[in-house]
Design an enzyme around this catalytic site. Sequence first.
Site, PDB file in Angstrom:
ATOM      1  CG  ASP A 126      38.008 -22.951  34.675  1.00 35.75           C
ATOM      2  OD1 ASP A 126      38.172 -22.927  35.914  1.00 35.75           O
ATOM      3  OD2 ASP A 126      37.705 -21.947  34.015  1.00 35.75           O
ATOM      4  CG  MET A 127      34.430 -23.135  30.917  1.00 40.62           C
ATOM      5  SD  MET A 127      33.906 -22.642  29.303  1.00 40.62           S
ATOM      6  CE  MET A 127      32.415 -21.729  29.670  1.00 40.62           C
TER       7      MET A 127
END
Length: 155
Positions: A126-127
Amino acid sequence: MNKSFTHLSKKGVHMVEVSDKPVVKRTAVAQGKIYLQSETIKLIENEEIKKGNVLTTAQIAAIGAVKSTHHLIPLCHSLRITGVEVDFKVKDEEIEVEVSVTSMGKTGVEMEALTGASIALLTIWDMVKSVEKDENGQYPSTKISDIVVIKKEKK
């Protein structure tokens, strides 16, 4: 051959009764990998990902996931977690996470370790998704794999 399913009863499903089992120290270690572009790994190592420190965030996410496992997996007992360690091995095109979970309880902590490892890897994805996407918004080289329990013990 008569099969007996531990989570089924004549009334449907139930959580297995463990009150007669002894309280012992239990440990489980799980690991997994995320494959990323080498340029993304460099950005992570240099703390240049716009969302923040990737590995620290993944550690926090893993610990939270360990503590929440019983909310995520049906019929999983809530456990008294006494310790969680989250470590990473950063390589050229992959990051390996290892999550060690300890409890004093009546049932094992494998699901907690696996949940922690899974969520750590998903948090990393996600990051870094903005730098991993190709021009079509796809992730041709990003992959999570090899999520396994590598150790389980009780003392």
